[in-house]
Design an enzyme around this catalytic site. Structure first.
Site, short mmCIF file in Angstrom:
data_model
loop_
_atom_site.label_atom_id
_atom_site.label_comp_id
_atom_site.label_asym_id
_atom_site.label_seq_id
_atom_site.Cartn_x
_atom_site.Cartn_y
_atom_site.Cartn_z
N TRP A 102 -8.10 -4.45 7.58
CA TRP A 102 -6.81 -3.94 7.11
C TRP A 102 -6.21 -2.93 8.09
O TRP A 102 -5.00 -2.95 8.35
CB TRP A 102 -6.91 -3.36 5.70
CG TRP A 102 -7.08 -4.44 4.69
CD1 TRP A 102 -8.17 -4.68 3.90
CD2 TRP A 102 -6.15 -5.50 4.39
NE1 TRP A 102 -7.96 -5.80 3.13
CE2 TRP A 102 -6.73 -6.32 3.41
CE3 TRP A 102 -4.86 -5.82 4.87
CZ2 TRP A 102 -6.08 -7.45 2.88
CZ3 TRP A 102 -4.21 -6.93 4.34
CH2 TRP A 102 -4.83 -7.73 3.36
N ASP A 172 -3.84 4.21 3.63
CA ASP A 172 -3.75 2.98 2.84
C ASP A 172 -4.85 3.08 1.77
O ASP A 172 -6.03 2.99 2.08
CB ASP A 172 -3.98 1.77 3.75
CG ASP A 172 -3.99 0.45 2.97
OD1 ASP A 172 -3.92 0.48 1.72
OD2 ASP A 172 -4.06 -0.62 3.62
N LYS A 196 -4.88 -4.27 -7.13
CA LYS A 196 -6.32 -4.02 -7.17
C LYS A 196 -6.70 -3.05 -8.28
O LYS A 196 -7.54 -3.36 -9.10
CB LYS A 196 -6.78 -3.55 -5.80
CG LYS A 196 -6.89 -4.77 -4.88
CD LYS A 196 -6.61 -4.56 -3.46
CE LYS A 196 -6.49 -5.92 -2.78
NZ LYS A 196 -5.99 -5.84 -1.42
C1 LIG Z 1 -5.24 -6.03 -0.37
C2 LIG Z 1 -4.99 -4.97 0.66
C3 LIG Z 1 -3.81 -4.90 1.40
C4 LIG Z 1 -2.72 -5.95 1.32
O1 LIG Z 1 -2.11 -6.05 0.13
P1 LIG Z 1 -0.81 -7.03 0.00
O2 LIG Z 1 -0.17 -6.50 -1.23
O3 LIG Z 1 -1.33 -8.42 -0.13
O4 LIG Z 1 0.00 -6.85 1.22
C5 LIG Z 1 -3.65 -3.86 2.28
N1 LIG Z 1 -4.59 -2.93 2.44
C6 LIG Z 1 -5.75 -2.96 1.76
C7 LIG Z 1 -6.76 -1.89 1.97
C8 LIG Z 1 -5.99 -3.98 0.85
O5 LIG Z 1 -7.16 -4.03 0.19
#
Ligand SMILES: *Cc1c(COP(=O)(O)O)cnc(C)c1O
Length: 359
Positions: A102, A172, A196
């Site tokens: 990521w 993030d 998530k």
């Molecule tokens: C799932 C995830 C993303 C991407 O999420 P999207 O909504 O599909 O763009 C980005 N960063 C992390 C750490 C993730 O687990």
């Protein structure tokens, strides 16, 4: 029909109580005789819901008044571009900590807008460890320092936020937000996709310190401009209403569970159960340095990958789904976000032991 234990990394499990409430309110929300998806986002009902959601999130995370909270539509990944487009200002470079897939994707996107200084690179550890803070090559002239709090794919998580000095820290937190208390004052900006740990897909929450607003490039798309969106209270365009509603229910549920301190304790016990079992077994293994292991996503491999399919089939029969590892790393992965109850982890450990005895 019975519910399975869903170990998916995202979209991920949602607490059953919340799904039942959503089901209950689907035809008649807030005494309106219609669902939240059918209501104007400018109606007092919707605005009241969003104010409550923001207030609950502020309370849960102790977000200070000098931070704005944005509820924007779209993927977390959109922030990989929105962050440089908003935070560079008159600077031309930003620091990135590369700890996994990521952060690597965030780096590649940022390179379109600025000079990226990869201040620390975990590729030499195959992304199974985080380089010592003392080895990081931070640039004092960087616009911000960017890192990924929890690398969802390799299962690597910062035990706590890194200390980076005066340069704003950007995180993030898509797969770790609300899993434990975080000191928001340490951050310039936190962002997280909703799928998530905050309900269903479609929403990205951004928590940003107000002094960082107003530095967007002239070419920054209006819908990505944090200052503009803050002024419009995230209601410039039609929001992803159902995702906002679900996130609001998640925040209320978390408060009922005792808040983030309580979640941290439960999540630590859940993760420890799994890691202890994996470490004690000679059949399963996890390659991540124990000091930086994720409390949310636990990848593991079987000693004999020929058994992968049988393992997954058996898990499915035992009421557990989505344990297959990410296609880039293979093996298995158990994602145990807030919505995964202790009983799900117990069931998994029991099944893993049984499967090992059988081979
Ligand atoms: C799932 C995830 C993303 C991407 O999420 P999207 O909504 O599909 O763009 C980005 N960063 C992390 C750490 C993730 O687990």
């Amino acid at each position: 029909m019975s519910r399975v234990y869903n170990f998916g990394a995202g979209p991920a499990a949602i607490p059953t109580d919340i799904l039942l409430q959503a089901k209950e309110e689907l035809l008649d929300w807030d005494d309106l005789g219609m669902s939240v998806m059918e209501v104007s986002h400018r109606s007092p009902h919707y605005m009241k819901m969003m104010q409550q959601a923001e207030q609950d999130l502020r309370e849960l995370m102790s977000i200070p008044d000098d931070y704005s909270v944005l509820f924007l539509a779209g993927p977390a990944r959109a922030q990989f571009s929105a962050i440089p487009l908003n935070l560079l200002g008159d600077k031309t470079t930003a620091d990135y900590i590369d700890t996994g897939i990521w952060s690597r994707m965030a780096i590649e996107e940022a390179q379109r807008y600025c000079k990226v200084n990869v201040a620390a690179d975990a590729q030499e550890f195959n992304y199974f460890d985080i380089p010592e803070r003392s080895t990081w090559q931070l640039n004092p002239d960087a616009a911000y320092v960017y890192y990924t709090d929890n690398e969802t794919i390799s299962g690597v998580e910062f035990p706590e936020a890194p200390v980076v000095g005066d340069v704003p820290l950007v995180a993030d937190m898509t797969s770790s937000i609300l899993s434990r208390p975080m000191d928001v004052t340490k951050f310039g900006l936190i962002f997280a996709g909703s799928q998530k740990n905050m309900g269903c897909a479609g929403l990205t929450v951004i928590i940003v310190r107000n002094d960082l607003l107003g530095k967007a490039m002239p070419t920054t798309p209006t819908v990505f401009d944090y200052k503009f969106q803050a002024e419009k209270q995230s209601l410039f365009y039609t929001p992803t209403t159902i995702a906002c509603y679900m996130a609001g229910l998640m925040f209320q549920w978390l408060k009922q569970q005792g808040g983030l301190k309580a979640m941290e304790e439960i999540n630590a016990i859940k993760a420890k159960k799994l890691y202890d079992f994996i470490d004690a077994s000679s059949f399963y293994s996890n390659p991540v340095n124990p000091t930086v292991r994720s409390r949310m996503n636990i990848p593991f491999i079987l000693a004999d990958s020929e058994q992968d399919k049988a393992f997954l089939d058996g898990a499915h029969k035992a009421g557990m789904s989505a344990l297959k590892g990410h296609r880039l790393v293979g093996g298995m992965r158990a994602s145990i976000y807030n919505a995964m109850p202790m009983s799900g982890v117990d069931r998994l450990v029991e099944y893993m032991a049984e499967f090992e005895r059988g081979v």
